[in-house]
Design a protein around this motif. Structure first.
Motif, mmCIF file in Angstrom:
data_model
loop_
_atom_site.group_PDB
_atom_site.id
_atom_site.type_symbol
_atom_site.label_atom_id
_atom_site.label_comp_id
_atom_site.label_asym_id
_atom_site.label_seq_id
_atom_site.Cartn_x
_atom_site.Cartn_y
_atom_site.Cartn_z
ATOM 1 N N HIS A 254 42.712 10.299 1.821
ATOM 2 C CA HIS A 254 41.604 9.824 2.791
ATOM 3 C C HIS A 254 41.168 9.094 1.264
ATOM 4 C CE1 HIS A 254 38.209 9.687 5.733
ATOM 5 N NE2 HIS A 254 37.879 10.165 4.489
ATOM 6 N N LYS A 255 40.230 9.498 0.011
ATOM 7 C CA LYS A 255 39.501 8.973 -1.278
ATOM 8 C C LYS A 255 40.770 7.917 -1.585
ATOM 9 C CE LYS A 255 38.173 13.827 -2.166
ATOM 10 N NZ LYS A 255 38.205 15.005 -2.854
ATOM 11 N N SER B 200 38.532 0.782 -0.497
ATOM 12 C CA SER B 200 37.900 -0.484 -0.334
ATOM 13 C C SER B 200 36.349 -0.420 -1.129
ATOM 14 C CB SER B 200 37.490 1.097 1.738
ATOM 15 O OG SER B 200 36.515 -0.306 2.183
ATOM 16 N N ASP B 201 35.734 0.411 -1.439
ATOM 17 C CA ASP B 201 35.042 0.176 -2.396
ATOM 18 C C ASP B 201 35.866 -1.225 -3.478
ATOM 19 O OD1 ASP B 201 33.711 2.054 -0.987
ATOM 20 O OD2 ASP B 201 33.699 3.350 -2.251
ATOM 21 N N VAL C 207 44.675 -1.515 2.743
ATOM 22 C CA VAL C 207 44.501 0.021 3.111
ATOM 23 C C VAL C 207 43.594 0.206 4.577
ATOM 24 C CG1 VAL C 207 41.697 0.833 3.484
ATOM 25 C CG2 VAL C 207 42.225 -0.391 1.738
ATOM 26 N N GLU D 155 45.405 4.157 5.191
ATOM 27 C CA GLU D 155 44.437 5.062 6.625
ATOM 28 C C GLU D 155 45.244 5.041 7.686
ATOM 29 O OE1 GLU D 155 41.890 2.488 7.281
ATOM 30 O OE2 GLU D 155 39.578 3.076 6.147
ATOM 31 N N ASP E 64 47.566 8.456 6.358
ATOM 32 C CA ASP E 64 46.786 9.448 6.351
ATOM 33 C C ASP E 64 46.628 10.007 7.665
ATOM 34 O OD1 ASP E 64 44.317 11.315 5.970
ATOM 35 O OD2 ASP E 64 42.818 10.008 5.705
ATOM 36 N N ARG F 76 39.199 4.969 0.614
ATOM 37 C CA ARG F 76 37.809 4.590 0.629
ATOM 38 C C ARG F 76 37.113 4.221 -0.435
ATOM 39 N NH1 ARG F 76 32.892 6.766 2.684
ATOM 40 N NH2 ARG F 76 31.865 5.626 1.967
ATOM 41 N N ARG F 77 38.386 4.725 -1.905
ATOM 42 C CA ARG F 77 37.964 3.833 -3.199
ATOM 43 C C ARG F 77 38.410 2.148 -3.227
ATOM 44 N NH1 ARG F 77 36.000 2.342 -7.252
ATOM 45 N NH2 ARG F 77 37.265 2.689 -9.016
#
Length: 152
Positions: free
Chosen positions: A110-111, A117-118, A135, A139, A142, A114-115
């Motif tokens: 999950h992290k 995606s950022d 991503v 996901e 995940d 998110r990373r």
């Protein structure tokens, strides 16, 4: 006397900057070595550890991808992006066979998603589509692992 102290302090300061630069290269080399070590570990791992180790590789590969994109190394970054998807899928498949450290693996994925995606938001629009696909793979893995956590 003041000039000697000034020259000495400038020499020490410049030596410190040179050592910081060599430490930066060592950090990149250490990260690459750690990724290779984890890849070899997965090959030898018992089935129960493959999920968490694959998730750890995904986390490390995301950071390697960021460093490669920042350095302008597009071909190695594309290879790293492909590896991220492969190891996310490995984590998903391993979660079906073993329930060892599933929640930790789910949080790591999950992290990582998110990373990544950022990171995509900070890159050119042309590069975002390929990153978004990876991503989505992370996901999906995940989500599958999270379903395995609550299934039991």
């Amino acid at each position: 006397m003041k000039r000697v102290l000034l020259i000495t302090s400038l020499c020490l300061l410049s030596a410190g900057f040179a050592s910081d630069k060599s430490k930066g290269l060592n950090a990149e080399q250490q990260a690459a070595g750690q990724i290779d070590e984890l890849k070899h570990k997965i090959e030898k791992d018992p089935e129960r550890d493959v999920c968490i180790d694959s998730a750890d590789i995904v986390r490390e590969l995301v950071e390697q991808f960021n460093n490669q994109m920042n350095a302008g190394e597009l071909q190695p970054a594309q290879h790293t992006l492909d590896d991220i998807g492969v190891y996310a899928d490995k984590a998903r498949e391993a979660a079906k066979n073993s329930h060892h450290k599933l929640k930790q693996a789910e949080l790591t994925l999950h992290k990582s998603a998110r990373r990544l995606s950022d990171i995509a938001q900070s890159l050119a629009v042309e590069n975002r589509q390929a990153i978004t696909l990876v991503v989505n793979r992370i996901e999906a893995a995940d989500d599958d692992i999270l379903n395995q956590v609550f299934k039991n």
